[in-house]
Design a protein around this motif. Structure first.
Motif, PDB file in Angstrom:
ATOM      1  N   GLY A  48       0.824  -1.212   0.000  1.00 38.66           N
ATOM      2  CA  GLY A  48       0.000   0.000   0.000  1.00 38.66           C
ATOM      3  C   GLY A  48       0.846   1.244   0.000  1.00 38.66           C
ATOM      4  O   GLY A  48       2.052   1.187   0.281  1.00 38.66           O
ATOM      5  N   ARG A  49       0.207   2.356  -0.358  1.00 38.51           N
ATOM      6  CA  ARG A  49       0.911   3.632  -0.333  1.00 38.51           C
ATOM      7  C   ARG A  49       1.344   3.955   1.090  1.00 38.51           C
ATOM      8  O   ARG A  49       0.690   3.529   2.047  1.00 38.51           O
ATOM      9  N   SER A  50       2.410   4.724   1.208  1.00 40.89           N
ATOM     10  CA  SER A  50       2.850   5.128   2.543  1.00 40.89           C
ATOM     11  C   SER A  50       1.695   5.835   3.226  1.00 40.89           C
ATOM     12  O   SER A  50       0.960   6.588   2.574  1.00 40.89           O
ATOM     13  N   ASN A  51       1.531   5.548   4.492  1.00 42.01           N
ATOM     14  CA  ASN A  51       0.498   6.196   5.292  1.00 42.01           C
ATOM     15  C   ASN A  51      -0.920   5.643   5.070  1.00 42.01           C
ATOM     16  O   ASN A  51      -1.889   6.196   5.572  1.00 42.01           O
ATOM     17  N   VAL A  52      -1.014   4.544   4.317  1.00 46.75           N
ATOM     18  CA  VAL A  52      -2.340   3.972   4.041  1.00 46.75           C
ATOM     19  C   VAL A  52      -2.948   3.336   5.302  1.00 46.75           C
ATOM     20  O   VAL A  52      -4.153   3.103   5.387  1.00 46.75           O
ATOM     21  N   GLY A  53      -2.063   3.053   6.286  1.00 53.15           N
ATOM     22  CA  GLY A  53      -2.528   2.389   7.512  1.00 53.15           C
ATOM     23  C   GLY A  53      -2.098   0.937   7.560  1.00 53.15           C
ATOM     24  O   GLY A  53      -2.709   0.117   8.243  1.00 53.15           O
ATOM     25  N   LYS A  54      -1.002   0.626   6.872  1.00 51.92           N
ATOM     26  CA  LYS A  54      -0.524  -0.758   6.770  1.00 51.92           C
ATOM     27  C   LYS A  54      -0.006  -1.278   8.113  1.00 51.92           C
ATOM     28  O   LYS A  54      -0.393  -2.363   8.539  1.00 51.92           O
ATOM     29  N   SER A  55       0.829  -0.490   8.774  1.00 52.75           N
ATOM     30  CA  SER A  55       1.337  -0.949  10.090  1.00 52.75           C
ATOM     31  C   SER A  55       0.189  -1.104  11.062  1.00 52.75           C
ATOM     32  O   SER A  55       0.123  -2.098  11.804  1.00 52.75           O
ATOM     33  N   SER A  56      -0.708  -0.140  11.062  1.00 54.96           N
ATOM     34  CA  SER A  56      -1.846  -0.211  11.997  1.00 54.96           C
ATOM     35  C   SER A  56      -2.663  -1.470  11.739  1.00 54.96           C
ATOM     36  O   SER A  56      -3.123  -2.123  12.682  1.00 54.96           O
ATOM     37  N   LEU A  57      -2.841  -1.827  10.462  1.00 51.48           N
ATOM     38  CA  LEU A  57      -3.650  -3.006  10.140  1.00 51.48           C
ATOM     39  C   LEU A  57      -2.944  -4.291  10.578  1.00 51.48           C
ATOM     40  O   LEU A  57      -3.576  -5.180  11.157  1.00 51.48           O
ATOM     41  N   ILE A  58      -1.645  -4.375  10.324  1.00 52.66           N
ATOM     42  CA  ILE A  58      -0.902  -5.583  10.738  1.00 52.66           C
ATOM     43  C   ILE A  58      -0.957  -5.715  12.262  1.00 52.66           C
ATOM     44  O   ILE A  58      -1.193  -6.793  12.806  1.00 52.66           O
ATOM     45  N   ASN A  59      -0.802  -4.608  12.944  1.00 53.30           N
ATOM     46  CA  ASN A  59      -0.862  -4.649  14.406  1.00 53.30           C
ATOM     47  C   ASN A  59      -2.259  -5.038  14.905  1.00 53.30           C
ATOM     48  O   ASN A  59      -2.398  -5.816  15.847  1.00 53.30           O
ATOM     49  N   ALA A  60      -3.274  -4.514  14.226  1.00 54.84           N
ATOM     50  CA  ALA A  60      -4.652  -4.827  14.642  1.00 54.84           C
ATOM     51  C   ALA A  60      -4.976  -6.296  14.360  1.00 54.84           C
ATOM     52  O   ALA A  60      -5.608  -6.963  15.179  1.00 54.84           O
ATOM     53  N   LEU A  61      -4.542  -6.801  13.219  1.00 54.05           N
ATOM     54  CA  LEU A  61      -4.840  -8.199  12.877  1.00 54.05           C
ATOM     55  C   LEU A  61      -4.195  -9.161  13.862  1.00 54.05           C
ATOM     56  O   LEU A  61      -4.764 -10.187  14.216  1.00 54.05           O
ATOM     57  N   THR A  62      -2.968  -8.836  14.261  1.00 51.71           N
ATOM     58  CA  THR A  62      -2.232  -9.727  15.152  1.00 51.71           C
ATOM     59  C   THR A  62      -2.528  -9.418  16.616  1.00 51.71           C
ATOM     60  O   THR A  62      -2.112 -10.180  17.501  1.00 51.71           O
ATOM     61  N   GLY A  63      -3.188  -8.293  16.862  1.00 50.33           N
ATOM     62  CA  GLY A  63      -3.454  -7.887  18.237  1.00 50.33           C
ATOM     63  C   GLY A  63      -2.178  -7.489  18.970  1.00 50.33           C
ATOM     64  O   GLY A  63      -2.113  -7.551  20.190  1.00 50.33           O
ATOM     65  N   GLN A  64      -1.160  -7.081  18.206  1.00 52.72           N
ATOM     66  CA  GLN A  64       0.115  -6.680  18.819  1.00 52.72           C
ATOM     67  C   GLN A  64       0.494  -5.272  18.377  1.00 52.72           C
ATOM     68  O   GLN A  64       1.001  -5.064  17.269  1.00 52.72           O
ATOM     69  N   LYS A  65       0.246  -4.353  19.272  1.00 53.89           N
ATOM     70  CA  LYS A  65       0.386  -2.934  18.935  1.00 53.89           C
ATOM     71  C   LYS A  65       1.732  -2.544  18.336  1.00 53.89           C
ATOM     72  O   LYS A  65       1.798  -1.784  17.396  1.00 53.89           O
ATOM     73  N   GLY A  66       2.812  -3.055  18.904  1.00 52.22           N
ATOM     74  CA  GLY A  66       4.125  -2.574  18.471  1.00 52.22           C
ATOM     75  C   GLY A  66       4.747  -3.373  17.336  1.00 52.22           C
ATOM     76  O   GLY A  66       5.848  -3.061  16.892  1.00 52.22           O
ATOM     77  N   LEU A  67       4.051  -4.408  16.869  1.00 57.58           N
ATOM     78  CA  LEU A  67       4.707  -5.354  15.949  1.00 57.58           C
ATOM     79  C   LEU A  67       5.250  -4.693  14.694  1.00 57.58           C
ATOM     80  O   LEU A  67       6.436  -4.768  14.403  1.00 57.58           O
ATOM     81  N   ALA A  68       4.398  -4.042  13.929  1.00 58.62           N
ATOM     82  CA  ALA A  68       4.850  -3.507  12.643  1.00 58.62           C
ATOM     83  C   ALA A  68       5.591  -2.186  12.781  1.00 58.62           C
ATOM     84  O   ALA A  68       6.152  -1.710  11.811  1.00 58.62           O
ATOM     85  N   LEU A 146      -8.633   4.319  -5.481  1.00 62.11           N
ATOM     86  CA  LEU A 146      -7.483   3.857  -6.282  1.00 62.11           C
ATOM     87  C   LEU A 146      -6.797   5.046  -6.944  1.00 62.11           C
ATOM     88  O   LEU A 146      -7.440   5.817  -7.644  1.00 62.11           O
ATOM     89  N   LYS A 147      -5.492   5.165  -6.752  1.00 61.23           N
ATOM     90  CA  LYS A 147      -4.718   6.237  -7.384  1.00 61.23           C
ATOM     91  C   LYS A 147      -3.820   5.627  -8.455  1.00 61.23           C
ATOM     92  O   LYS A 147      -3.640   4.404  -8.508  1.00 61.23           O
ATOM     93  N   ALA A 148      -3.198   6.519  -9.237  1.00 63.04           N
ATOM     94  CA  ALA A 148      -2.370   6.037 -10.359  1.00 63.04           C
ATOM     95  C   ALA A 148      -1.294   5.055  -9.900  1.00 63.04           C
ATOM     96  O   ALA A 148      -1.076   4.017 -10.529  1.00 63.04           O
ATOM     97  N   ASN A 149      -0.629   5.364  -8.791  1.00 62.29           N
ATOM     98  CA  ASN A 149       0.441   4.437  -8.391  1.00 62.29           C
ATOM     99  C   ASN A 149      -0.095   3.109  -7.836  1.00 62.29           C
ATOM    100  O   ASN A 149       0.565   2.084  -7.933  1.00 62.29           O
ATOM    101  N   ASP A 150      -1.333   3.134  -7.328  1.00 60.04           N
ATOM    102  CA  ASP A 150      -1.946   1.847  -6.952  1.00 60.04           C
ATOM    103  C   ASP A 150      -2.173   1.011  -8.212  1.00 60.04           C
ATOM    104  O   ASP A 150      -1.913  -0.199  -8.220  1.00 60.04           O
ATOM    105  N   LEU A 151      -2.659   1.652  -9.255  1.00 58.50           N
ATOM    106  CA  LEU A 151      -2.937   0.917 -10.499  1.00 58.50           C
ATOM    107  C   LEU A 151      -1.639   0.326 -11.055  1.00 58.50           C
ATOM    108  O   LEU A 151      -1.628  -0.796 -11.571  1.00 58.50           O
TER     109      LEU A 151
END
Ligand code: GDP
Length: 227
Positions: A48-68, A146-151
């Protein structure tokens, strides 16, 4: 929903919950394909684009706040970061059920060309050369669509023939009808893409919505099944 369908839905969600309900740990960051560990457990990756919320999502999925967060310390951002459940040696007889790969964010407004090229080389080599990679979850900010760089990244995955699924992040930032519209719009936009999984999921790491469905979708992807 019929009683039978309700039971199936509950079992499906439970399979995802169980898959993630274990302590996770950072294995290593990969800056060059030569550093990649030998293919072991099935992998699923997040892009995902920077700042899309990727770290937050990985942490939420695993239930581990500091993981990503480990992966987001400066200097690490251009690496593929691998996470595995704790307590596995990684040897052929002791593989974890799966590994999570956090792909470096893309779409920096002022990224120098050399950096973008290095990103593309690493990511494309990984996508093409990793038989254990089951699916890439491409995260899209629900406020931006969806933005150009996502495409461009979707093109790359179609070319590498790697199965991918679009996941909206920060769904709490827009109203439910707007989420439904965006899911529909993106669904239409990807319909002809050969490697795209047709269903678009919506999540909010902040509110916890959609996480159970995403975990369950991952459980199926790892098992090479569809729903
Ligand atoms: P990354 O660069 O893709 O790893 O993004 P981060 O996970 O660091 O998140 C970027 C920003 O978006 C941070 O300020 C987060 O607090 C915010 N954010 C992430 N997920 C959500 C969400 O589900 N809802 C809301 N409202 N904000 C979020």
């Amino acid at each position: 929903m019929s009683e039978q369908a309700e039971k199936e839905e509950a079992a499906w969600l439970e399979s995802g919950r169980l898959l993630f309900a274990r302590p996770w740990t950072f294995l290593r960051g990969i800056a060059h394909m030569t550093d990649l560990p030998e293919a072991g457990p099935p992998e699923i990756a997040f892009a995902g684009r920077s700042n899309v919320g990727k770290s937050s999502l990985i942490n939420a999925l695993t239930g581990q706040k500091g993981l990503a967060r480990t992966s987001n310390t400066p200097g690490r951002t251009q690496e593929l970061n691998i996470f595995i459940p704790e307590g596995h040696s990684g040897s052929a007889s002791d593989l974890p059920p799966f590994a999570i790969v956090d792909m470096p964010g893309y779409g920096f407004a002022k990224a120098p060309k050399a950096k973008v090229d290095a990103w593309t080389r690493l990511v494309f080599a990984y996508l093409r050369g990793r038989p254990t990679l089951k699916r890439v979850y491409v995260l899209i900010d629900a406020r931006h669509g969806l933005k150009a760089n996502d495409l461009g990244v979707l093109d790359m995955m179609d070319k590498a023939a790697v199965s991918y699924q679009i996941v909206l992040t920060k769904a709490d930032k827009i109203k439910p009808p707007a989420v439904a519209r965006l899911i529909d719009e993106i669904g239409q936009a990807i319909i002809k893409r050969p490697a795209a999984y047709p269903t678009v999921l919506a999540t909010s790491s902040e509110k916890g919505s959609g996480l159970g469905e995403l975990r369950a979708a991952i459980a199926l992807a790892i098992a090479n099944r569809t729903r």
